[in-house]
Write an enzyme that holds these catalytic residues in place. Structure first.
Site, PDB file in Angstrom:
ATOM      1  N   MET A  30       0.847  -1.203   0.000  1.00 28.00           N
ATOM      2  CA  MET A  30       0.000   0.000   0.000  1.00 28.00           C
ATOM      3  C   MET A  30       0.883   1.254   0.000  1.00 28.00           C
ATOM      4  SD  MET A  30      -3.403  -0.923   2.094  1.00 28.00           S
ATOM      5  CE  MET A  30      -2.777  -0.696   3.743  1.00 28.00           C
ATOM      6  N   GLU A  35      11.944  -0.270   4.995  1.00 28.34           N
ATOM      7  CA  GLU A  35      12.854  -1.412   4.829  1.00 28.34           C
ATOM      8  C   GLU A  35      12.125  -2.760   4.867  1.00 28.34           C
ATOM      9  OE1 GLU A  35      16.097  -2.368   4.116  1.00 28.34           O
ATOM     10  OE2 GLU A  35      16.041  -0.343   3.313  1.00 28.34           O
ATOM     11  N   HIS A  37       9.162  -3.471   3.492  1.00 28.34           N
ATOM     12  CA  HIS A  37       8.738  -3.700   2.106  1.00 28.34           C
ATOM     13  C   HIS A  37       9.953  -4.042   1.230  1.00 28.34           C
ATOM     14  CE1 HIS A  37       5.545  -0.650   3.398  1.00 28.34           C
ATOM     15  NE2 HIS A  37       4.819  -1.683   3.031  1.00 28.34           N
TER      16      HIS A  37
END
Ligand code: AMP
Length: 282
Positions: A30, A35, A37
Site C-alpha cells: 500500500m 525497509e 517492504h
C-alpha cells in the site's frame, strides 16, 4: 523500471514475460515504503527473473472509522526506492480502474478471517482477499511475497491460494524491525515522540513472553496475564485488543504451549492501531 497504471496493460505485460518462460516475483503493497517492504522486494529479485511491485491503498479493506483517508502517501519517494532496488515493473492502478461502478464480487475466507484482527476489523480480510485475488489475476505472478508482520494475512492468503487452486507460491518473509525492536510499519508515522517510545513495549512484551514460555510457563492463564500486565505498564496504551498465544495454523487460542505457538498482539497507542507477532518453539 516501467510504471504501469492500466490493469489491462499490466496483464498483457505479464503474459508476455510468462510466454517467454520468465518467472514473475510479485510484492503487493500500500506504499509509504520502508525497509520491511524493501526486504520483500530484494527477496523477490533474488528468486525470480522479473520483479513487480504494486502500490494501491485498497479502500475495500478499511472500515468506515479507519484511516483510509489519511493513510500515508509518498509516491515519488516510493518510486525512487523501487528504481534504486532495480525492479522491473511498478503497478500503480487507480481505484476507479479496479473498482468501477457496479463492482460486486468478493472473496471470503471463512473462519480464519473472523479471528484475531478479523474480530476487530469486520470485512477487513474480505477486502484483502478480494484485492489480492484481483492483483494475482492481473499480475499473474509465479511467486508472491508477504511479511510475517501481518501473520494472519499471510495465513489467509496461503489458504485462499490453496482452496482456489491459484497455483502461486506464497513466500513469507521475516519481520524487519527498527533498532529498538519496533516492527516497521507505514502506520508508525502516525506516532508522536512519546507514543513512539511507548510503542517499544510491544516487542519487549513478545521477547519477554518468549523467555517466559521457554522457562516452562506454558499455560494460557499465566501467559495472558503476563502479556497484559507488561503492555499495561505504558499509560499511552489505550486499548489492548488481543495479546495471547495461538495455534500458528488455525489461529485458535491455545490452552497450553506444547510445540510451536504464535504470540500475537494488537493494541492502540493514542489513536494508532499497531500489531506484531513472534513464533516460539518449545
Ligand atoms: P502494506 O504496505 O502494509 O500492505 O505491506 C505490504 C507487505 O509488506 C505485506 O506483505 C506486509 O506484511 C509486508 N510488511 C510490512 N511491514 C513489514 C515489516 N516490518 N517486515 C516485513 N514485511 C513487512
Amino acid at each position: 523500471m516501467e510504471l504501469i497504471r492500466i490493469p489491462r496493460i499490466m496483464q498483457d505485460t505479464s503474459r508476455g514475460h510468462l510466454l517467454h518462460g520468465r518467472g514473475i516475483g510479485f510484492v503487493p503493497t500500500m506504499g509509504a515504503l520502508h525497509e520491511g517492504h524493501l526486504s520483500l522486494v530484494r527477496r523477490a529479485k533474488e528468486e525470480n527473473d522479473i520483479t513487480m511491485v504494486s502500490i494501491f491503498v485498497n479502500p475495500l479493506q478499511f472500515g468506515p472509522s479507519e484511516d483510509f483517508n489519511k493513510y500515508p502517501k509518498d509516491t515519488d519517494g516510493d518510486a525512487d526506492k523501487l528504481r534504486k532496488a532495480e525492479i522491473d515493473v511498478l503497478f500503480m492502478p487507480d481505484a476507479s480502474s479496479l473498482y468501477p461502478a457496479g463492482f460486486s464480487t468478493h472473496v471470503e475466507i471463512e473462519k480464519l478471517s473472523e479471528k484475531l484482527c478479523g474480530a476487530f476489523r469486520p470485512g477487513h480480510f474480505r477486502g484483502v482477499a478480494t484485492i489480492v485475488t484481483k492483483l494475482f489475476n492481473i499480475v499473474a505472478p509465479t511467486r508472491a511475497y508477504f511479511g510475517q508482520k501481518d501473520y494472519q494475512q499471510a495465513v489467509i492468503i496461503k489458504k485462499m491460494v490453496k482452496d482456489l487452486d491459484m497455483g502461486i507460491d506464497i513466500v513469507v518473509c521475516p519481520t524487519i524491525r527498527e533498532h529498538d525492536g519496533l516492527a516497521m510499519s507505514s502506520r508508525n508515522a502516525y506516532l508522536n515522540e512519546e507514543e513512539r517510545k511507548a510503542a517499544t513495549v510491544i516487542n519487549k512484551c513478545l521477547v519477554q513472553t518468549t523467555e517466559l514460555i521457554k522457562s516452562g510457563i506454558i499455560d494460557i492463564g499465566s501467559i495472558r496475564r503476563f502479556m497484559k500486565e507488561k503492555l499495561s505498564e505504558k499509560p499511552l496504551v489505550t486499548e489492548i485488543q488481543y495479546a495471547s498465544v495461538y495455534d500458528p495454523e488455525t489461529l485458535d487460542e491455545l490452552e497450553r504451549v506444547e510445540k510451536e505457538a504464535l504470540l500475537a498482539v494488537a493494541l492502540k497507542i493514542g489513536g494508532t492501531r499497531l500489531i506484531d507477532n513472534m513464533l516460539v518453539k518449545v
